[in-house]
Design a protein around this motif. Structure first.
Motif, PDB file in Angstrom:
ATOM      1  N   ALA A 112       0.815  -1.216   0.000  1.00  0.00           N
ATOM      2  CA  ALA A 112       0.000   0.000   0.000  1.00  0.00           C
ATOM      3  C   ALA A 112       0.847   1.264   0.000  1.00  0.00           C
ATOM      4  O   ALA A 112       1.768   1.419   0.806  1.00  0.00           O
ATOM      5  CB  ALA A 112      -0.918  -0.008   1.210  1.00  0.00           C
ATOM      6  N   ALA A 113       0.523   2.156  -0.915  1.00  0.00           N
ATOM      7  CA  ALA A 113       1.134   3.476  -0.948  1.00  0.00           C
ATOM      8  C   ALA A 113       0.365   4.404  -0.018  1.00  0.00           C
ATOM      9  O   ALA A 113      -0.780   4.139   0.353  1.00  0.00           O
ATOM     10  CB  ALA A 113       1.117   4.026  -2.376  1.00  0.00           C
ATOM     11  N   ALA A 114       1.003   5.507   0.353  1.00  0.00           N
ATOM     12  CA  ALA A 114       0.377   6.465   1.261  1.00  0.00           C
ATOM     13  C   ALA A 114      -0.730   7.238   0.558  1.00  0.00           C
ATOM     14  O   ALA A 114      -0.803   7.291  -0.676  1.00  0.00           O
ATOM     15  CB  ALA A 114       1.431   7.428   1.798  1.00  0.00           C
ATOM     16  N   LEU A 115      -1.599   7.823   1.346  1.00  0.00           N
ATOM     17  CA  LEU A 115      -2.620   8.718   0.827  1.00  0.00           C
ATOM     18  C   LEU A 115      -1.972   9.871   0.067  1.00  0.00           C
ATOM     19  O   LEU A 115      -0.800  10.197   0.300  1.00  0.00           O
ATOM     20  CB  LEU A 115      -3.453   9.291   1.981  1.00  0.00           C
ATOM     21  N   ASP A 116      -2.719  10.482  -0.834  1.00  0.00           N
ATOM     22  CA  ASP A 116      -2.168  11.635  -1.536  1.00  0.00           C
ATOM     23  C   ASP A 116      -1.903  12.766  -0.538  1.00  0.00           C
ATOM     24  O   ASP A 116      -2.395  12.746   0.603  1.00  0.00           O
ATOM     25  CB  ASP A 116      -3.097  12.100  -2.654  1.00  0.00           C
ATOM     26  N   SER A 117      -1.125  13.730  -0.947  1.00  0.00           N
ATOM     27  CA  SER A 117      -0.631  14.753  -0.026  1.00  0.00           C
ATOM     28  C   SER A 117      -1.757  15.515   0.661  1.00  0.00           C
ATOM     29  O   SER A 117      -1.665  15.847   1.852  1.00  0.00           O
ATOM     30  CB  SER A 117       0.292  15.725  -0.766  1.00  0.00           C
ATOM     31  N   LYS A 118      -2.848  15.782  -0.059  1.00  0.00           N
ATOM     32  CA  LYS A 118      -3.956  16.537   0.536  1.00  0.00           C
ATOM     33  C   LYS A 118      -4.622  15.741   1.648  1.00  0.00           C
ATOM     34  O   LYS A 118      -4.836  16.245   2.761  1.00  0.00           O
ATOM     35  CB  LYS A 118      -4.984  16.911  -0.535  1.00  0.00           C
ATOM     36  N   LEU A 119      -4.945  14.465   1.358  1.00  0.00           N
ATOM     37  CA  LEU A 119      -5.583  13.636   2.371  1.00  0.00           C
ATOM     38  C   LEU A 119      -4.638  13.352   3.537  1.00  0.00           C
ATOM     39  O   LEU A 119      -5.067  13.310   4.694  1.00  0.00           O
ATOM     40  CB  LEU A 119      -6.056  12.322   1.755  1.00  0.00           C
ATOM     41  N   LYS A 120      -3.366  13.153   3.238  1.00  0.00           N
ATOM     42  CA  LYS A 120      -2.402  12.883   4.308  1.00  0.00           C
ATOM     43  C   LYS A 120      -2.288  14.071   5.246  1.00  0.00           C
ATOM     44  O   LYS A 120      -2.177  13.913   6.463  1.00  0.00           O
ATOM     45  CB  LYS A 120      -1.034  12.529   3.717  1.00  0.00           C
ATOM     46  N   SER A 121      -2.339  15.288   4.690  1.00  0.00           N
ATOM     47  CA  SER A 121      -2.266  16.479   5.538  1.00  0.00           C
ATOM     48  C   SER A 121      -3.498  16.609   6.426  1.00  0.00           C
ATOM     49  O   SER A 121      -3.428  17.132   7.543  1.00  0.00           O
ATOM     50  CB  SER A 121      -2.107  17.734   4.677  1.00  0.00           C
ATOM     51  N   LEU A 122      -4.649  16.098   5.941  1.00  0.00           N
ATOM     52  CA  LEU A 122      -5.887  16.181   6.709  1.00  0.00           C
ATOM     53  C   LEU A 122      -6.030  15.047   7.721  1.00  0.00           C
ATOM     54  O   LEU A 122      -6.512  15.251   8.839  1.00  0.00           O
ATOM     55  CB  LEU A 122      -7.092  16.156   5.762  1.00  0.00           C
ATOM     56  N   LEU A 123      -5.602  13.835   7.330  1.00  0.00           N
ATOM     57  CA  LEU A 123      -5.886  12.652   8.136  1.00  0.00           C
ATOM     58  C   LEU A 123      -4.646  11.993   8.734  1.00  0.00           C
ATOM     59  O   LEU A 123      -4.781  11.106   9.575  1.00  0.00           O
ATOM     60  CB  LEU A 123      -6.631  11.613   7.280  1.00  0.00           C
ATOM     61  N   GLY A 124      -3.466  12.406   8.295  1.00  0.00           N
ATOM     62  CA  GLY A 124      -2.247  11.704   8.693  1.00  0.00           C
ATOM     63  C   GLY A 124      -1.905  11.798  10.162  1.00  0.00           C
ATOM     64  O   GLY A 124      -1.245  10.922  10.708  1.00  0.00           O
ATOM     65  N   ARG A 125      -2.345  12.847  10.834  1.00  0.00           N
ATOM     66  CA  ARG A 125      -2.018  13.016  12.251  1.00  0.00           C
ATOM     67  C   ARG A 125      -3.136  12.546  13.171  1.00  0.00           C
ATOM     68  O   ARG A 125      -2.907  12.267  14.354  1.00  0.00           O
ATOM     69  CB  ARG A 125      -1.698  14.486  12.538  1.00  0.00           C
ATOM     70  N   SER A 126      -4.347  12.477  12.646  1.00  0.00           N
ATOM     71  CA  SER A 126      -5.488  12.092  13.468  1.00  0.00           C
ATOM     72  C   SER A 126      -6.530  11.424  12.580  1.00  0.00           C
ATOM     73  O   SER A 126      -7.162  12.088  11.758  1.00  0.00           O
ATOM     74  CB  SER A 126      -6.085  13.320  14.164  1.00  0.00           C
ATOM     75  N   LEU A 127      -6.701  10.122  12.740  1.00  0.00           N
ATOM     76  CA  LEU A 127      -7.617   9.359  11.897  1.00  0.00           C
ATOM     77  C   LEU A 127      -8.674   8.696  12.774  1.00  0.00           C
ATOM     78  O   LEU A 127      -8.352   7.891  13.642  1.00  0.00           O
ATOM     79  CB  LEU A 127      -6.856   8.305  11.096  1.00  0.00           C
ATOM     80  N   ARG A 128      -9.929   9.045  12.541  1.00  0.00           N
ATOM     81  CA  ARG A 128     -11.046   8.452  13.278  1.00  0.00           C
ATOM     82  C   ARG A 128     -11.813   7.520  12.338  1.00  0.00           C
ATOM     83  O   ARG A 128     -12.233   7.935  11.259  1.00  0.00           O
ATOM     84  CB  ARG A 128     -11.987   9.535  13.807  1.00  0.00           C
ATOM     85  N   LEU A 129     -12.007   6.276  12.748  1.00  0.00           N
ATOM     86  CA  LEU A 129     -12.648   5.277  11.905  1.00  0.00           C
ATOM     87  C   LEU A 129     -13.891   4.714  12.580  1.00  0.00           C
ATOM     88  O   LEU A 129     -13.880   4.411  13.781  1.00  0.00           O
ATOM     89  CB  LEU A 129     -11.684   4.128  11.601  1.00  0.00           C
ATOM     90  N   ARG A 130     -14.945   4.579  11.819  1.00  0.00           N
ATOM     91  CA  ARG A 130     -16.150   3.874  12.286  1.00  0.00           C
ATOM     92  C   ARG A 130     -16.070   2.454  11.759  1.00  0.00           C
ATOM     93  O   ARG A 130     -16.023   2.224  10.552  1.00  0.00           O
ATOM     94  CB  ARG A 130     -17.409   4.561  11.757  1.00  0.00           C
ATOM     95  N   GLN A 131     -16.036   1.476  12.660  1.00  0.00           N
ATOM     96  CA  GLN A 131     -15.959   0.084  12.254  1.00  0.00           C
ATOM     97  C   GLN A 131     -17.360  -0.441  11.957  1.00  0.00           C
ATOM     98  O   GLN A 131     -18.284  -0.264  12.748  1.00  0.00           O
ATOM     99  CB  GLN A 131     -15.304  -0.760  13.351  1.00  0.00           C
ATOM    100  N   VAL A 132     -17.518  -1.067  10.790  1.00  0.00           N
ATOM    101  CA  VAL A 132     -18.806  -1.632  10.389  1.00  0.00           C
ATOM    102  C   VAL A 132     -18.647  -3.132  10.182  1.00  0.00           C
ATOM    103  O   VAL A 132     -17.872  -3.567   9.315  1.00  0.00           O
ATOM    104  CB  VAL A 132     -19.335  -0.987   9.085  1.00  0.00           C
TER     105      VAL A 132
END
Length: 256
Positions: A112-132
């Motif tokens: 897996a490659a990393a998220l693109d730069s825009k998404l990484k800047s938004l989510l890379g430090r704090s990622l909240r996930l809803r498990q389904v």
């Protein structure tokens, strides 16, 4: 209460060092990536493919294994008269594209490659996930829960599981997406604010797992929502899940 604090102090530091240090020791019976030694395969032999309960093995110009369908069950190992199939200790299996999970034995997995730069800047430090849980057996769900224990502590990477999709940055989906869960999954996805990501964990969420093509399942999350990360296994080891999440967030050092 004092006894509890004393017992905890005696335990010392429990959290694994990975990814800054070596990966934790895997159990002796751990099944990582399956590999076929084609030099041992006689022409026309299809016993491994015929034995596979999910048709994960295809024999055409070369032998290929679809890791997204594989249940890591060893039926192919038992069926092979030449002993040509082996499960390695390779735990790094997460990819960004579904087709990258279909590989021959001499092929490197496109991890897996990393998220693109825009998404990484938004989510890379704090990622909240809803498990389904979209109809899962609780195997994948249990190994996801392990990541929240003191030994793994994914919160140190800013990753947390949350109760509401309104508070989430994305979904972590397990299970084959049963007919009864299809609408619920779609509504949960719609409730997550943009931009959002989706992670499919386990063979069921990727391909339907042992229920593939059953009329009451939809063969995985991608049939309903777009998927950004595929983590194969049945169930995937917590280390496989953690490795995939950290690669998505670009938190894996180059040597890992």
């Amino acid at each position: 209460m004092l006894d509890i604090f004393i017992a905890r102090l005696k335990q010392g530091y429990q959290t694994i060092d990975y990814p800054d240090g070596p990966a934790p020791a895997l159990p002796a019976n751990f099944r990582g990536r399956p590999v076929i030694d084609v030099s041992k395969c006689p022409d026309g032999c299809r016993q491994c493919a015929d034995a596979c309960p999910t048709q994960a093995i295809s024999i055409t110009d070369r032998a290929r294994i679809d890791l997204g369908r594989c249940l890591f069950c060893t039926d192919c190992v038992q069926a092979c008269p030449q002993g040509a199939i082996e499960y390695k200790k390779e735990y790094r299996l997460a990819v960004r594209q579904r087709e990258h999970l279909v590989v021959s034995s001499d092929q490197e997995l496109q991890l897996a490659a990393a998220l693109d730069s825009k998404l990484k800047s938004l989510l890379g430090r704090s990622l909240r996930l809803r498990q389904v849980c979209a109809g899962g057996c609780n195997g994948c769900e249990a190994d996801v829960n392990v990541l929240q224990t003191v030994g793994w502590d994914i919160s140190r990477f800013g990753i947390q599981l949350v109760a509401s999709p309104r508070h989430a940055d994305g979904l972590l989906i397990t299970g084959p997406v049963t007919e009864n869960m299809k609408l619920a999954l779609q509504k949960t996805y719609d409730a997550v604010p943009e931009p959002k990501i989706v992670i499919a964990v386990g063979a069921c969420a990727i391909s339907g797992g042992p229920y593939i093509d059953h009329p009451e399942v939809h063969n995985g999350a991608a049939s309903v929502v777009p998927v950004d990360l595929f983590i194969p296994g049945c169930p995937p080891h917590p280390l496989t899940i953690l490795d995939g999440l950290l690669r998505l967030l670009d938190k894996i050092k180059k040597h890992n």
